[in-house]
Design an enzyme around this catalytic site. Structure first.
Site, mmCIF file in Angstrom:
data_model
loop_
_atom_site.group_PDB
_atom_site.id
_atom_site.type_symbol
_atom_site.label_atom_id
_atom_site.label_comp_id
_atom_site.label_asym_id
_atom_site.label_seq_id
_atom_site.Cartn_x
_atom_site.Cartn_y
_atom_site.Cartn_z
ATOM 1 N N ASN A 1 0.318 -1.359 -0.145
ATOM 2 C CA ASN A 1 0.069 -0.202 0.305
ATOM 3 C C ASN A 1 0.963 1.355 0.050
ATOM 4 O O ASN A 1 2.032 1.235 0.502
ATOM 5 C CB ASN A 1 -0.897 0.111 1.325
ATOM 6 C CG ASN A 1 -2.635 0.616 0.557
ATOM 7 O OD1 ASN A 1 -2.164 1.372 0.165
ATOM 8 N ND2 ASN A 1 -3.639 0.023 1.475
ATOM 9 N N HIS B 1 22.622 0.733 12.265
ATOM 10 C CA HIS B 1 23.825 2.087 12.500
ATOM 11 C C HIS B 1 25.241 1.592 13.517
ATOM 12 O O HIS B 1 24.368 0.380 14.492
ATOM 13 C CB HIS B 1 23.795 3.796 12.089
ATOM 14 C CG HIS B 1 22.639 3.452 11.746
ATOM 15 N ND1 HIS B 1 23.342 3.986 10.006
ATOM 16 C CD2 HIS B 1 21.359 4.022 11.080
ATOM 17 C CE1 HIS B 1 22.634 4.371 9.286
ATOM 18 N NE2 HIS B 1 21.349 4.474 9.651
ATOM 19 N N GLY C 1 -0.804 -1.148 8.682
ATOM 20 C CA GLY C 1 -0.585 -0.126 8.478
ATOM 21 C C GLY C 1 0.709 0.306 9.485
ATOM 22 O O GLY C 1 0.538 0.328 10.725
ATOM 23 N N THR D 1 10.620 -6.769 16.111
ATOM 24 C CA THR D 1 11.913 -6.510 16.939
ATOM 25 C C THR D 1 12.654 -8.052 16.442
ATOM 26 O O THR D 1 13.915 -8.277 16.599
ATOM 27 C CB THR D 1 12.717 -5.815 18.046
ATOM 28 O OG1 THR D 1 11.908 -6.900 18.855
ATOM 29 C CG2 THR D 1 12.143 -4.553 17.629
ATOM 30 N N ARG E 1 4.742 -8.522 19.988
ATOM 31 C CA ARG E 1 4.202 -9.865 20.732
ATOM 32 C C ARG E 1 3.183 -11.093 20.388
ATOM 33 O O ARG E 1 2.596 -10.320 20.124
ATOM 34 C CB ARG E 1 4.594 -8.959 22.346
ATOM 35 C CG ARG E 1 2.669 -9.082 22.742
ATOM 36 C CD ARG E 1 3.316 -7.518 23.868
ATOM 37 N NE ARG E 1 2.290 -6.900 24.215
ATOM 38 C CZ ARG E 1 2.265 -6.212 23.855
ATOM 39 N NH1 ARG E 1 3.040 -5.349 23.042
ATOM 40 N NH2 ARG E 1 0.999 -4.438 24.085
#
Length: 185
Positions: free
Chosen positions: A85, A115, A142, A165, A180
């Site tokens: 989208n 980084h 989204g 993550t 989670r």
């Protein structure tokens, strides 16, 4: 002679993103993205021609709404019947594979680059690239953010606004920041 910064990036080693060769590749990507984002929808079809040629692999029936952004494009592989989208961003310093039948909601971001934690190394442009693998028939809501090194299993759902993550098992729904598993009550 040592490895180039592009070679280091490709094999997951620390590399300097300020390298002229990498800058040239990002310029090519910006040009392809610009073409995709500014073509009329009827002319562009599912994906702009330059963007399609830039990607590592694009299957049939892929549709990428404008605007779209990617860092390099050359590391992106998209399976058949995939829909991205408007506002999706893929910072593909490492391979990003999106499996068949996936749907990414508006503003989904995938970040492969990490980084350096040392400020002096960050100033030098040091970063490392971690791949992202998205299985088949995954729905990403989204505004979700997928970080490098993550694999999302087949049929999983990532809730809107989630920050992923860690790996997501097949068939699992994840929500929140950090994402989670949603537990049924």
């Amino acid at each position: 002679m040592g490895q180039s910064e592009r070679q280091k990036m490709a094999v997951g080693e620390w590399y300097c993103c300020l390298d002229p060769e990498l800058d040239g590749l990002r310029t090519l990507a910006r040009e392809a993205v610009h073409e995709h984002n500014t073509m009329s929808p009827g002319q562009r079809g599912g994906i702009g021609p330059a963007l399609s040629m830039l990607f590592a692999d694009v299957a049939e029936r892929v549709f990428i709404e404008a605007p779209f952004h990617c860092a390099y494009g050359m590391n992106i592989s998209i399976g058949p019947r995939v829909y991205l989208n408007a506002g999706c961003t893929i910072l593909d310093t490492a391979p990003v594979r999106i499996g068949e039948g996936c749907m990414l909601g508006p503003g989904v971001h995938i970040y492969c680059a990490e980084h350096h934690k040392d400020p002096a190394q960050r100033r030098r442009g040091l970063e490392i690239a971690r791949p992202v693998e998205i299985g088949r028939d995954v729905w990403i809501g989204g505004g979700a953010i997928i970080l490098g090194g993550v694999t999302i299993g087949d049929g999983a759902i990532v809730g809107a606004g989630a920050v992923v993550t860690k790996d997501v098992e097949a068939g699992t729904t994840v929500i929140g920041n950090p994402a989670r598993a949603l537990v049924a009550k």
